[in-house]
Every structure is written in C-alpha cells, then in structure tokens.
Enzyme design. Structure first.
Site, PDB file in Angstrom:
ATOM      1  N   LYS A 204       0.821  -1.215   0.000  1.00 41.92           N
ATOM      2  CA  LYS A 204       0.000   0.000   0.000  1.00 41.92           C
ATOM      3  C   LYS A 204       0.857   1.268   0.000  1.00 41.92           C
ATOM      4  CE  LYS A 204      -3.135   2.916   0.209  1.00 41.92           C
ATOM      5  NZ  LYS A 204      -4.010   3.192  -0.924  1.00 41.92           N
ATOM      6  N   CYS A 260      -4.227  11.177   1.360  1.00 43.40           N
ATOM      7  CA  CYS A 260      -3.420   9.957   1.229  1.00 43.40           C
ATOM      8  C   CYS A 260      -1.966  10.212   0.848  1.00 43.40           C
ATOM      9  CB  CYS A 260      -4.078   9.013   0.234  1.00 43.40           C
ATOM     10  SG  CYS A 260      -5.661   8.393   0.838  1.00 43.40           S
ATOM     11  N   ARG A 330      -8.404  17.999   2.213  1.00 41.51           N
ATOM     12  CA  ARG A 330      -7.245  17.661   3.049  1.00 41.51           C
ATOM     13  C   ARG A 330      -5.967  17.886   2.240  1.00 41.51           C
ATOM     14  NH1 ARG A 330      -9.155  11.796   5.252  1.00 41.51           N
ATOM     15  NH2 ARG A 330      -9.884  11.669   3.110  1.00 41.51           N
TER      16      ARG A 330
HETATM   17  N1  LIG Z   1      -9.832   8.256   1.228  1.00 38.55           N
HETATM   18  C1  LIG Z   1      -9.287   7.404   0.399  1.00 38.55           C
HETATM   19  O1  LIG Z   1      -9.360   7.569  -0.810  1.00 38.55           O
HETATM   20  C2  LIG Z   1      -8.538   6.196   0.909  1.00 38.55           C
HETATM   21  C3  LIG Z   1      -8.175   5.194   0.002  1.00 38.55           C
HETATM   22  C4  LIG Z   1      -7.424   4.106   0.459  1.00 38.55           C
HETATM   23  C5  LIG Z   1      -7.040   4.039   1.793  1.00 38.55           C
HETATM   24  N2  LIG Z   1      -7.406   5.038   2.639  1.00 38.55           N
HETATM   25  C6  LIG Z   1      -7.031   4.898   4.051  1.00 38.55           C
HETATM   26  O2  LIG Z   1      -8.223   4.534   4.733  1.00 38.55           O
HETATM   27  C7  LIG Z   1      -8.245   5.099   6.039  1.00 38.55           C
HETATM   28  C8  LIG Z   1      -9.489   5.956   6.200  1.00 38.55           C
HETATM   29  O3  LIG Z   1      -9.380   7.044   5.325  1.00 38.55           O
HETATM   30  P1  LIG Z   1     -10.627   8.007   5.021  1.00 38.55           P
HETATM   31  O4  LIG Z   1     -10.196   8.902   3.938  1.00 38.55           O
HETATM   32  O5  LIG Z   1     -11.859   7.203   4.853  1.00 38.55           O
HETATM   33  O6  LIG Z   1     -10.700   8.824   6.409  1.00 38.55           O
HETATM   34  P2  LIG Z   1     -11.931   9.625   7.015  1.00 38.55           P
HETATM   35  O7  LIG Z   1     -11.365  10.555   8.006  1.00 38.55           O
HETATM   36  O8  LIG Z   1     -12.817  10.119   5.920  1.00 38.55           O
HETATM   37  O9  LIG Z   1     -12.775   8.494   7.783  1.00 38.55           O
HETATM   38  C9  LIG Z   1     -12.366   7.883   8.973  1.00 38.55           C
HETATM   39  C10 LIG Z   1     -13.625   7.604   9.806  1.00 38.55           C
HETATM   40  O10 LIG Z   1     -13.264   6.835  10.942  1.00 38.55           O
HETATM   41  C11 LIG Z   1     -14.128   7.241  12.008  1.00 38.55           C
HETATM   42  N3  LIG Z   1     -13.571   6.787  13.293  1.00 38.55           N
HETATM   43  C12 LIG Z   1     -12.530   7.290  14.005  1.00 38.55           C
HETATM   44  N4  LIG Z   1     -12.357   6.585  15.129  1.00 38.55           N
HETATM   45  C13 LIG Z   1     -13.292   5.587  15.138  1.00 38.55           C
HETATM   46  C14 LIG Z   1     -13.592   4.517  16.016  1.00 38.55           C
HETATM   47  N5  LIG Z   1     -12.906   4.304  17.130  1.00 38.55           N
HETATM   48  N6  LIG Z   1     -14.625   3.705  15.684  1.00 38.55           N
HETATM   49  C15 LIG Z   1     -15.353   3.894  14.563  1.00 38.55           C
HETATM   50  N7  LIG Z   1     -15.099   4.897  13.683  1.00 38.55           N
HETATM   51  C16 LIG Z   1     -14.079   5.732  13.963  1.00 38.55           C
HETATM   52  C17 LIG Z   1     -14.172   8.753  11.859  1.00 38.55           C
HETATM   53  O11 LIG Z   1     -15.260   9.311  12.545  1.00 38.55           O
HETATM   54  C18 LIG Z   1     -14.291   8.884  10.326  1.00 38.55           C
HETATM   55  O12 LIG Z   1     -15.644   8.910   9.909  1.00 38.55           O
HETATM   56  C19 LIG Z   1      -6.921   5.845   6.178  1.00 38.55           C
HETATM   57  O13 LIG Z   1      -5.972   4.968   6.734  1.00 38.55           O
HETATM   58  C20 LIG Z   1      -6.557   6.156   4.738  1.00 38.55           C
HETATM   59  O14 LIG Z   1      -5.168   6.347   4.574  1.00 38.55           O
HETATM   60  C21 LIG Z   1      -8.158   6.090   2.245  1.00 38.55           C
HETATM   61  O1  LIG Z   2      -0.696  13.290 -12.996  1.00 38.28           O
HETATM   62  C1  LIG Z   2      -1.153  13.614 -11.909  1.00 38.28           C
HETATM   63  C2  LIG Z   2      -2.044  12.792 -11.184  1.00 38.28           C
HETATM   64  C3  LIG Z   2      -2.505  13.229  -9.941  1.00 38.28           C
HETATM   65  N1  LIG Z   2      -2.100  14.427  -9.442  1.00 38.28           N
HETATM   66  C4  LIG Z   2      -2.573  14.853  -8.098  1.00 38.28           C
HETATM   67  O2  LIG Z   2      -2.291  13.823  -7.172  1.00 38.28           O
HETATM   68  C5  LIG Z   2      -3.236  13.822  -6.123  1.00 38.28           C
HETATM   69  C6  LIG Z   2      -3.760  12.446  -5.858  1.00 38.28           C
HETATM   70  O3  LIG Z   2      -4.553  12.012  -6.930  1.00 38.28           O
HETATM   71  P1  LIG Z   2      -5.207  10.550  -6.942  1.00 38.28           P
HETATM   72  O4  LIG Z   2      -4.158   9.553  -6.692  1.00 38.28           O
HETATM   73  O5  LIG Z   2      -6.011  10.428  -8.158  1.00 38.28           O
HETATM   74  O6  LIG Z   2      -6.200  10.667  -5.703  1.00 38.28           O
HETATM   75  P2  LIG Z   2      -6.476   9.887  -4.356  1.00 38.28           P
HETATM   76  O7  LIG Z   2      -7.954   9.734  -4.298  1.00 38.28           O
HETATM   77  O8  LIG Z   2      -5.747  10.591  -3.259  1.00 38.28           O
HETATM   78  O9  LIG Z   2      -5.880   8.401  -4.512  1.00 38.28           O
HETATM   79  C7  LIG Z   2      -4.571   8.033  -4.099  1.00 38.28           C
HETATM   80  O10 LIG Z   2      -4.541   7.760  -2.715  1.00 38.28           O
HETATM   81  C8  LIG Z   2      -5.476   6.726  -2.295  1.00 38.28           C
HETATM   82  C9  LIG Z   2      -5.412   6.624  -0.794  1.00 38.28           C
HETATM   83  O11 LIG Z   2      -4.311   5.893  -0.353  1.00 38.28           O
HETATM   84  C10 LIG Z   2      -5.125   5.430  -2.992  1.00 38.28           C
HETATM   85  O12 LIG Z   2      -6.032   4.408  -2.570  1.00 38.28           O
HETATM   86  C11 LIG Z   2      -5.171   5.626  -4.507  1.00 38.28           C
HETATM   87  O13 LIG Z   2      -4.784   4.425  -5.160  1.00 38.28           O
HETATM   88  C12 LIG Z   2      -4.210   6.759  -4.872  1.00 38.28           C
HETATM   89  O14 LIG Z   2      -4.292   7.026  -6.275  1.00 38.28           O
HETATM   90  C13 LIG Z   2      -4.300  14.846  -6.513  1.00 38.28           C
HETATM   91  O15 LIG Z   2      -4.049  16.048  -5.813  1.00 38.28           O
HETATM   92  C14 LIG Z   2      -4.087  15.036  -8.000  1.00 38.28           C
HETATM   93  O16 LIG Z   2      -4.455  16.308  -8.450  1.00 38.28           O
HETATM   94  C15 LIG Z   2      -1.231  15.232 -10.145  1.00 38.28           C
HETATM   95  O17 LIG Z   2      -0.849  16.322  -9.698  1.00 38.28           O
HETATM   96  N2  LIG Z   2      -0.774  14.809 -11.371  1.00 38.28           N
END
Ligand SMILES: NC(=O)c1ccc[n+]([C@@H]2O[C@H](COP(=O)([O-])OP(=O)(O)OC[C@H]3O[C@@H](n4cnc5c(N)ncnc54)[C@H](O)[C@@H]3O)[C@@H](O)[C@H]2O)c1
Ligand SMILES: O=c1ccn([C@@H]2O[C@H](COP(=O)(O)OP(=O)(O)O[C@H]3O[C@H](CO)[C@@H](O)[C@H](O)[C@H]3O)[C@@H](O)[C@H]2O)c(=O)[nH]1
Length: 433
Positions: A204, A260, A330
């Site tokens: 990851k 992220c 964020r």
């Molecule tokens: N946002 C993404 O695109 C994405 C993609 C892949 C992985 N991740 C990872 O997934 C995780 C979550 O990310 P997110 O963007 O959804 O965060 P987020 O802040 O949107 O959501 C986290 C949620 O967890 C809840 N929470 C906190 N403590 C808790 C508890 N004790 N019990 C139950 N709920 C609780 C919060 O209230 C919040 O709603 C992170 O580790 C992030 O790095 C995020």
């Molecule tokens: O050519 C590019 C592509 C992306 N971005 C920027 O990069 C950031 C991240 O973009 P993107 O990766 O599409 O968004 P996320 O939703 O943050 O997804 C990333 O972060 C997630 C949380 O870990 C992972 O699950 C995904 O695989 C990973 O792509 C954004 O600010 C984009 O504008 C650029 O500046 N140039």
C-alpha cells in the site's frame, strides 16, 4: 456474508454500501453520530460520484444499516477496519490512535472464527502488533490486512472492480473468508496477491510512494522546463508513449494533495527511519519538497504577473479541493495557494462546485463562492487550481468580459495556451511556455 465496516469516512462508507450492493449484509459503524445519522437516511456526508445511488439502493434492500455502537458489529464474519490514520500532530508519523481505539472497541464483540480485516493505511508492523493482541484477548478470531487502493472520485468503481486484491494473512482460512467477500471481483478476473502482513502493508505505501514520485518527477521536469523555455506537457506526452513509463500520473501542475499521498509518504519515511532504513526512502523527502515548491511557484507567478505584489488585488482561485469530483480539501494544493495569497494581502475569492463547505471549516478567513461568475467578477488575476470540468471548459473570450484584467495562471496545465493568448490573455502554465 455478514460484514461490519468500522469507520465510515471516504473509504468506509463506500466500502459498506458497495459490499451491501454486492449482496452481503452489512453494518457500518462510526463514532461520529452525525455521520451515521446522515448515512442511515441515504444522505452521504461527503461528495463521491455514485455513492448516493448505491447507498440508497443498499439501504432500500434492507442489507445495509449504520450504527454508532460497536456492539452492533457483533455476529459479523468479517470486520473491516477503515478508520483514519492521519499524520500525527507535530510530526510525520501516522497517528494510530483511531485504529487502536476501534480495534479495542471491537474485541468484546468478535464471534468465533471472525476475521478482522484491516483496510486503513498503516505503518509496516501494525498488523503484527494487532494480531499479537488478538491472540491474547480473542484467540478465536483472526487478523488479516487487506489494504485499499480506491481513488476518490472513482471510489465506487474501484471498490466493486479493483485493479487487484491484496491479502496479508497468516492462515489459508482467513484468505478463504476474504475470497468469499470478494467473490464477484475474483470471478471477474481481478488479480489477487496472498501474502504476509508486512508485504501487504508495504504494498500500500509503496504504491502511493511510487505515484507521488511519478508526479514529483514530472514536476521536477517542469521546473527545468520553466528555466529553459521547454514544454513539460509535450515532454510528458513524449516519454509517456514509452509503455515502460506510461502517460498516466505525469500531469505537471500544482502537485499532489489529499488525505493519502502526502501523509503516506511522510509516514513511510518516519517508519523507515524508526527501522534504521531512513536512507532507503530518503528520496521521498525530495518528492515532498518538489511537491510543496510547486505551490510556492504559483504564488511567485501571481506576484510577477501583478507587478511585484498581490496586496489589495482581487484573485479568483478556481477550485479548492485536492482534485476534481471530490469535496475533500485535506492537504489541498489549491486551498494552500489561496491561503498563501490571502496571507500576502490579496483579495482572494475561492470558488469550487463541492468543496466550499469543507474549505470554509478549515480556513474561515477566506472569501468563498460557489458561483464562478462571482469569483471572476472584476478579478485582477485568475488561478485555475483544481481542474474541475467546468473550469477546463471556460471560454477565454467570455471569461474576458468578467475580469478586470486578462491574466491567468493555469495551475493544472489543462487550458489551451494559444486559445487564451489569442483572446487577449496573459497566460502562464507551470512548465510550459
Ligand atoms: N480516502 C481514500 O481515498 C482512501 C483510500 C485508500 C485508503 N485510505 C485509508 O483509509 C483510512 C481511512 O481514510 P478516510 O479517507 O476514509 O478517512 P476519514 O477521516 O474520511 O474516515 C475515517 C472515519 O473513521 C471514524 N472513526 C474514528 N475513530 C473511530 C472509532 N474508534 N470507531 C469507529 N469509527 C471511527 C471517523 O469518525 C471517520 O468517519 C486511512 O488509513 C486512509 O489512509 C483512504
Ligand atoms: O498526474 C497527476 C495525477 C494526480 N495528481 C494529483 O495527485 C493527487 C492524488 O490524486 P489521486 O491519486 O487520483 O487521488 P487519491 O484519491 O488521493 O488516490 C490516491 O490515494 C489513495 C489513498 O491511499 C489510494 O487508494 C489511490 O490508489 C491513490 O491514487 C491529486 O491532488 C491530484 O491532483 C497530479 O498532480 N498529477
């Protein structure tokens, strides 16, 4: 299958709804009661295309419910941990308090044979620590690490049809349980990597580190291109034709943000340093530094275009989210640029189709609008900071009629410089002449 999803934010809410749509019986649990109340009536607390539809459909089917009580997770065969792992205050490491609290709250409710599957992005070593705790307190349950790779804006599709599945497990039984969860994706041919905890955790952060590095690589080329009058977008097209390199994630501009990539490369660096391997990922500090320099470059360009100072000049900042099709602000480069310009005394009006509410909560000192026309009205400078479709589609001649002066910084290199210049604009991209 009966599933619980602990943490219903950007990841967990989509995961819960998508799993229920696939036929599982799901309970989503979150400590945030307001979030739970909205999800329970089919009103997502954040913007994600396609989420309202699957949420309402799954709630209507009776297979999805939400709760703020971890006891409601009892009886599930799989518990997905999807709580946040933000950057710790005052440091670069990941803050694991939410993971630990959610895990502890779940322990009394684990049925015999239950699998706790971590989805949150965590420092390598976390799964082993949690597995040891599980073995002490609830030896009838099993831990797995199943990192998530969804992208915001495409979260529903990425959850239902992921590029790959990764399971960090210690037993074939845990892997079989996850296979049953993801049966439809597996039948559709999704590759699946079954491995140990440490590899799953590392996959990851390595994936995000690679993506961040690719973006900073092209932004470093943009810095050089700016110096010699070359065009980084043509450079990206040319190197991207090499299939070993590929054109995706080579868009130079204001750089990466979000919940992220920035925090994950910092947490990876901090963890590698703890492990005595800081030198192996020392380049990620440079990746971060290049990324942050791009924001400063926009501010520098703004000063240059406004004759040395932005003080008292109206700047329309188009976009506040970290990327289009999300309301997530964020670590958003766009919002950071707006804040920096405001700090220098500019009269900033920031506009965004979905992100204004979140941006205002973080930076109430800025003036916001959801109307592009209001933002552009008598602006001395326009900064395109997030490439929402409606900003990409702006007509240079029409836009010219709103502003006080025809100056634009295209922070995402998405506009046609010739068309804007032909309409009378002073156009500046990032790394293109
Ligand atoms: N946002 C993404 O695109 C994405 C993609 C892949 C992985 N991740 C990872 O997934 C995780 C979550 O990310 P997110 O963007 O959804 O965060 P987020 O802040 O949107 O959501 C986290 C949620 O967890 C809840 N929470 C906190 N403590 C808790 C508890 N004790 N019990 C139950 N709920 C609780 C919060 O209230 C919040 O709603 C992170 O580790 C992030 O790095 C995020
Ligand atoms: O050519 C590019 C592509 C992306 N971005 C920027 O990069 C950031 C991240 O973009 P993107 O990766 O599409 O968004 P996320 O939703 O943050 O997804 C990333 O972060 C997630 C949380 O870990 C992972 O699950 C995904 O695989 C990973 O792509 C954004 O600010 C984009 O504008 C650029 O500046 N140039």
């Amino acid at each position: 299958m009966r599933i619980s999803v602990i943490g219903c934010g950007y990841l967990g809410a989509v995961h819960a709804a998508a799993m229920a749509e696939l036929g599982h019986v799901v309970v989503g649990v979150d400590v945030d009661e307001q979030k739970i109340a909205r999800l329970a009536v089919g009103d997502p607390p954040f913007f994600e295309p396609g989420l309202p539809e699957i949420l309402r459909s799954a709630l209507g089917s009776g297979r999805l419910r939400f709760s703020s009580d971890p006891a409601d997770a009892a009886g599930a065969e799989v518990h997905f941990l999807a709580v946040g792992t933000p950057q710790a205050a005052g440091g670069h490491a990941a803050d694991l308090r939410f993971v630990d609290a959610a895990f502890d709250a779940l322990l009394p409710h684990l049925a015999p044979g239950a699998v706790v599957a971590g989805k949150s992005t965590v420092p390598v070593g976390t799964a082993e620590r949690l597995a040891d705790r599980l073995a002490e307190v609830a030896p009838h349950a099993t831990l797995a690490w199943n990192p998530e790779f969804l992208r915001e804006g495409f979260a529903v599709k990425d959850t239902v049809q992921p590029d790959r599945l990764v399971y960090g497990v210690r037993s074939p039984e845990a892997s079989d349980v996850l296979d049953r969860v993801y049966a439809s994706a597996i039948e559709a041919g999704t590759p699946r990597i079954v491995t140990d905890f440490a590899t799953a955790e590392l996959v990851k952060v390595a994936a995000n580190a690679f993506l961040a590095t690719k973006i900073s690589f092209i932004n470093a080329m943009a810095e050089i291109a700016e110096t010699v009058g070359a065009d980084v977008t043509q450079l990206a097209d040319a190197i991207g034709h090499d299939t070993r390199i590929g054109r995706r994630f080579l868009n130079a501009g204001v750089g990466f943000g979000g919940g992220c990539l920035p925090k994950d490369i910092r947490a990876f660096t901090a963890r590698a340093e703890e492990l005595g391997r800081g030198e192996s990922v020392a380049f990620l500090k440079e990746v971060d530094a290049i990324n942050l320099r791009r924001r400063h470059r926009v501010v520098e360009l703004a000063r240059e275009l406004l004759g040395g100072s932005v003080h008292g000049r109206k700047v329309a900042v188009l976009g506040v989210t970290f990327k289009p099709d999300s309301d997530d602000v964020r670590d958003s480069p766009a919002l950071d640029i707006a804040v920096q310009l405001k700090g220098l005394g500019a009269d900033v009006v920031a506009v965004d189709p979905e992100g204004v509410e979140n941006a205002r909560a973080r930076h109430p000192q800025l003036e916001y609008s959801t109307s592009t026309a209001t933002a552009l009205d008598r602006a001395d400078l326009v900064v395109l900071a997030t490439e929402w479709a409606e900003y990409r589609a702006l007509d240079p001649a029409e836009t010219l009629r709103s502003v006080a002066a025809a100056r634009i910084i295209d922070g995402r290199n998405v506009l046609d410089p010739d068309a804007w210049r032909a309409a009378g604009w002073t156009y500046r991209g990032l790394g293109r002449p």
